[in-house]
Design a protein around this motif. Structure first.
Motif, mmCIF file in Angstrom:
data_model
loop_
_atom_site.group_PDB
_atom_site.id
_atom_site.type_symbol
_atom_site.label_atom_id
_atom_site.label_comp_id
_atom_site.label_asym_id
_atom_site.label_seq_id
_atom_site.Cartn_x
_atom_site.Cartn_y
_atom_site.Cartn_z
ATOM 1 N N UNK A 189 82.217 -70.474 -109.572
ATOM 2 C CA UNK A 189 80.893 -69.469 -110.105
ATOM 3 C C UNK A 189 80.361 -70.097 -111.194
ATOM 4 N N UNK A 190 79.028 -70.347 -111.448
ATOM 5 C CA UNK A 190 78.283 -70.939 -112.371
ATOM 6 C C UNK A 190 77.778 -69.708 -113.194
ATOM 7 N N UNK A 191 78.117 -69.714 -114.660
ATOM 8 C CA UNK A 191 77.590 -68.572 -115.519
ATOM 9 C C UNK A 191 76.919 -69.079 -116.584
ATOM 10 N N UNK A 192 75.697 -68.588 -117.121
ATOM 11 C CA UNK A 192 74.956 -68.963 -118.260
ATOM 12 C C UNK A 192 74.915 -67.786 -118.988
ATOM 13 N N UNK A 193 75.383 -67.794 -120.519
ATOM 14 C CA UNK A 193 75.486 -66.630 -121.253
ATOM 15 C C UNK A 193 74.854 -66.911 -122.528
ATOM 16 N N UNK A 194 73.727 -66.069 -122.883
ATOM 17 C CA UNK A 194 73.040 -66.119 -124.031
ATOM 18 C C UNK A 194 73.870 -65.755 -125.367
ATOM 19 N N UNK A 195 74.170 -66.703 -126.319
ATOM 20 C CA UNK A 195 75.283 -66.448 -127.219
ATOM 21 C C UNK A 195 74.559 -65.136 -128.300
ATOM 22 N N UNK A 196 73.517 -65.152 -128.258
ATOM 23 C CA UNK A 196 72.876 -64.288 -129.495
ATOM 24 C C UNK A 196 72.973 -62.771 -129.212
ATOM 25 N N UNK A 197 72.714 -62.485 -127.862
ATOM 26 C CA UNK A 197 72.572 -61.258 -127.141
ATOM 27 C C UNK A 197 73.845 -61.041 -126.269
ATOM 28 N N UNK A 198 74.640 -61.923 -125.948
ATOM 29 C CA UNK A 198 75.746 -61.927 -125.187
ATOM 30 C C UNK A 198 75.402 -61.203 -123.753
ATOM 31 N N UNK A 199 74.037 -61.567 -123.440
ATOM 32 C CA UNK A 199 73.363 -61.313 -122.049
ATOM 33 C C UNK A 199 73.576 -62.586 -121.007
ATOM 34 N N UNK A 200 74.067 -62.382 -119.994
ATOM 35 C CA UNK A 200 74.039 -63.266 -118.762
ATOM 36 C C UNK A 200 72.850 -63.599 -118.361
ATOM 37 N N UNK A 201 72.519 -64.880 -118.533
ATOM 38 C CA UNK A 201 71.034 -65.237 -118.148
ATOM 39 C C UNK A 201 70.870 -65.415 -116.706
ATOM 40 N N UNK A 202 72.005 -66.157 -116.008
ATOM 41 C CA UNK A 202 72.026 -66.429 -114.585
ATOM 42 C C UNK A 202 73.628 -66.782 -114.096
ATOM 43 N N UNK A 203 73.695 -66.500 -113.029
ATOM 44 C CA UNK A 203 74.993 -66.766 -112.380
ATOM 45 C C UNK A 203 74.860 -67.050 -110.908
ATOM 46 N N UNK A 204 75.610 -67.898 -110.311
ATOM 47 C CA UNK A 204 75.508 -68.195 -108.938
ATOM 48 C C UNK A 204 76.824 -68.705 -108.409
ATOM 49 N N UNK A 205 76.820 -68.779 -107.027
ATOM 50 C CA UNK A 205 78.289 -69.301 -106.628
ATOM 51 C C UNK A 205 78.095 -70.278 -105.243
ATOM 52 N N UNK A 206 79.003 -71.366 -105.479
ATOM 53 C CA UNK A 206 78.894 -72.316 -104.425
ATOM 54 C C UNK A 206 80.461 -72.799 -104.049
#
Length: 227
Positions: A189-206
């Protein structure tokens, strides 16, 4: 494994029978089980190999309707135990220690570069010497400082926490998480997180991550107009 192999051979012999013969055999076996239940005859304790076989064959049909020798909660507990065995097998051995010359090199770089941290030393080893080690590995072999006990030397440089706080709005953290399905299939599971807002920008599974796939996830996570 030998018991599972024997059951597999028996399974392939069984599926070659006609549907009528299979239905009759199932009814015949259920009658015998009902006899034991009516007379309250307790079955012998199953071995771990037998439990594993039951877990494997339960994936092919609706097992709750056919479970008679143990409770459903016990059967689920066997499944959890199977997960523990699986992860113990996957985690066996561990990583070998670094060669002594690399450990000495890390200690020398720490002593001669007071303001360098784990990330910087790992990058220097990778980019200039072609030695691929992670910052966690550098931390493991970080030398003890005289009079400071264990741990890293305090410096006058900006602490990492201060740097993150000052630049949080422009930092994105990304990482891979590992997930295991009920059939022991490993997914990443790939997760990209914006540090300032703690908002998940994107996630995907392979199931098979590659450099090209990961690069595309970064493109999808960070738009061209993202600050």
């Amino acid at each position: 494994m030998s018991e599972l192999l024997r059951d597999g051979l028996q399974f392939f012999r069984t599926i070659s029978h006609s549907r009528t013969a299979l239905a009759a055999e199932i009814l015949f076996l259920r009658k015998q089980v009902a006899y034991y239940q009516d007379h309250q005859i307790r079955p012998r304790r199953l071995r771990d190999a037998s439990r594993l076989c039951l877990l494997f064959w339960s994936r092919l049909f609706d097992w709750p309707a056919a479970l008679v020798i143990v409770k459903a909660s016990t059967f689920i507990r066997w499944h959890r135990k199977g997960f523990k065995w699986y992860w113990r097998w996957k985690s066996r051995g561990g990583r070998p220690p670094l060669p002594n010359e690399i450990r000495q090199l890390i200690a020398r770089m720490v002593r001669e570069n007071v303001t360098w941290g784990e990330e910087r030393i790992a990058d220097e080893l990778s980019l200039k010497l072609g030695i691929d080690v992670s910052p966690r590995t550098v931390r493991k072999y970080w030398p003890q400082q005289p009079g400071m006990g264990s741990g890293r030397r305090r410096t006058e440089s900006q602490p990492w926490k201060t740097f993150v706080r000052n630049h949080a709005q422009g930092i994105v953290a990304c990482d891979f998480l590992v997930a295991v399905t009920a059939r022991f299939r490993i997914l990443f599971v790939f997760v990209a997180l914006e540090i300032g807002s703690r908002r998940i920008l994107h996630c995907n599974v392979t199931a098979h991550p590659t450099a090209e796939w990961t690069l595309q996830q970064l493109r999808d996570a960070i738009a061209t107009d993202h600050p």
